[in-house]
Design an enzyme around this catalytic site. Sequence first.
Site, PDB file in Angstrom:
ATOM      1  CD  GLU A  29     -14.235  -4.374  -3.772  1.00 46.03           C
ATOM      2  OE1 GLU A  29     -13.272  -4.936  -4.356  1.00 46.03           O
ATOM      3  OE2 GLU A  29     -14.358  -3.035  -3.773  1.00 46.03           O
ATOM      4  CE  LYS A  47      -7.392  -3.694   7.701  1.00 45.07           C
ATOM      5  NZ  LYS A  47      -6.422  -3.037   6.640  1.00 45.07           N
ATOM      6  CE  LYS A  55      -7.712  -1.445   4.502  1.00 46.53           C
ATOM      7  NZ  LYS A  55      -6.357  -1.027   4.290  1.00 46.53           N
ATOM      8  CB  CYS A  85      -0.910  -0.075   1.340  1.00 48.67           C
ATOM      9  SG  CYS A  85      -2.337   0.980   1.219  1.00 48.67           S
ATOM     10  CB  CYS A 114      -4.421   3.777   0.168  1.00 47.01           C
ATOM     11  SG  CYS A 114      -4.740   3.378   1.883  1.00 47.01           S
ATOM     12  NE  ARG A 138      -6.273   4.575   4.907  1.00 45.74           N
ATOM     13  CZ  ARG A 138      -5.611   5.565   5.097  1.00 45.74           C
ATOM     14  NH1 ARG A 138      -5.498   6.393   4.158  1.00 45.74           N
ATOM     15  NH2 ARG A 138      -4.563   5.464   5.866  1.00 45.74           N
TER      16      ARG A 138
HETATM   17  C1  PBG Z   1      -2.994   0.106   4.895  1.00 44.63           C
HETATM   18  C2  PBG Z   1      -3.589  -0.789   5.974  1.00 44.63           C
HETATM   19  C3  PBG Z   1      -4.403  -0.573   7.109  1.00 44.63           C
HETATM   20  C4  PBG Z   1      -4.509  -1.657   7.764  1.00 44.63           C
HETATM   21  C5  PBG Z   1      -4.046  -2.715   7.193  1.00 44.63           C
HETATM   22  N1  PBG Z   1      -3.146  -2.024   6.058  1.00 44.63           N
HETATM   23  C6  PBG Z   1      -5.012   0.895   7.402  1.00 44.63           C
HETATM   24  C7  PBG Z   1      -5.838   1.806   6.948  1.00 44.63           C
HETATM   25  O1  PBG Z   1      -6.431   0.960   5.553  1.00 44.63           O
HETATM   26  O2  PBG Z   1      -6.263   2.880   7.202  1.00 44.63           O
HETATM   27  C8  PBG Z   1      -5.196  -1.723   9.131  1.00 44.63           C
HETATM   28  C9  PBG Z   1      -4.821  -2.746  10.152  1.00 44.63           C
HETATM   29  C10 PBG Z   1      -5.191  -2.573  11.197  1.00 44.63           C
HETATM   30  O3  PBG Z   1      -6.035  -1.885  11.870  1.00 44.63           O
HETATM   31  O4  PBG Z   1      -4.694  -3.585  12.263  1.00 44.63           O
HETATM   32  N2  PBG Z   1      -3.874   0.244   3.857  1.00 44.63           N
HETATM   33 ZN    ZN Z   2      -3.002   2.236   2.660  1.00 43.82          ZN
END
Ligand code: PBG
Ligand code: ZN
Length: 324
Positions: free
Chosen positions: A233, A248, A195, A120, A130, A217
């Site tokens: 997705e 997630k 996600k 990312c 991102c 985001r």
């Molecule tokens: C990066 C990313 C994030 C997480 C994993 N990869 C944060 C986000 O998208 O803001 C979150 C992991 C966590 O909260 O433990 N894109």
């Molecule tokens: Zn990110």
Amino acid sequence: MFFPQFRARRIRGSETFRRMVRETSLSVNDLVYPMFSAFGSGIRKEISSMPGIYQQSIEHVLAEAKEVRDLGIPAVLLFGIPEAKDAVGSDAYSDTGIIQETIRALKKEVPGLAVITDVCMCEYTDHGHCGIIKNGDVDNDSTLDLLAREALSHVQAGADMVAPSDMMDGRVGAIREILDDNGYDSIPIMSYAVKYASGYYGPFREAAESTPQFGDRRSYQMDPGNRREALREAAADIDEGADIIMVKPGLPYLDILRDLRNEYDLPLAVYNVSGEYSMIKGAAQRGWIEEERVVLETMTAFKRAGADIIITYHAKDVAKWLSR
Ligand code: PBG
Ligand code: ZN
């Protein structure tokens, strides 16, 4: 006098019977431990909202990674905190970037531990988004090239698997293509396919120093109200070549995990994210809940809902509890 024919309690009366009929099992093999590797040396800084989790420089990452491997945990998921950030996240795809150096050190010093990298831009961009910003929003297609370069450089440094978490459309295909073109057709992609734009990432953004400097985001991560969209997705990422798909956060989205389990037969991962960890840790520290019991129950819920792989900050504790 009436006696029920079916007495559920007959097979519940002893621990041996309970073990025999338990439908869900949890193993150290299910776990992945996330780690934060920071540029510099002599750094080992605890994340204030995540007790027991550290931002640390490479020598400390190596020491903890050995402990992780010796506990039997198969893999770590790496995040990097670079020396410097810029608008295009240059450190993310630099051969001498923080992650690339960490991967090389881990592969040399901690054999037998799989290294998965988070792909990312948000940890490497000065604006914390991102991807690349155009007209006040993250531009999808120009970000794809950078994500592909980032994934390739992780693999060239020795990463065993890459995990894109950016939520740009088409990134799994772009990564698959660049890896294949460079002879890495055997490196798997674990896609953060589903996600959600979640408040549960709060503590992580302190850990990864990746808070967006404007906006949020929601234009690229999923809306928490959507269920059918999760299947679309996942289908898109599978179509583009994802080997493992992830949901997630974890606990607030168990229904989604179950939907994907019912629909697809490839391996499913769940990310038990930072805010979920902090809530359990915070309550346990106050003596409000029993930590071991609640964590193991939570892990069991992920397995029961259909996860094969659990990415969790509790991994080391779980491994210790399971081995007793
Ligand atoms: C990066 C990313 C994030 C997480 C994993 N990869 C944060 C986000 O998208 O803001 C979150 C992991 C966590 O909260 O433990 N894109
Ligand atoms: Zn990110």
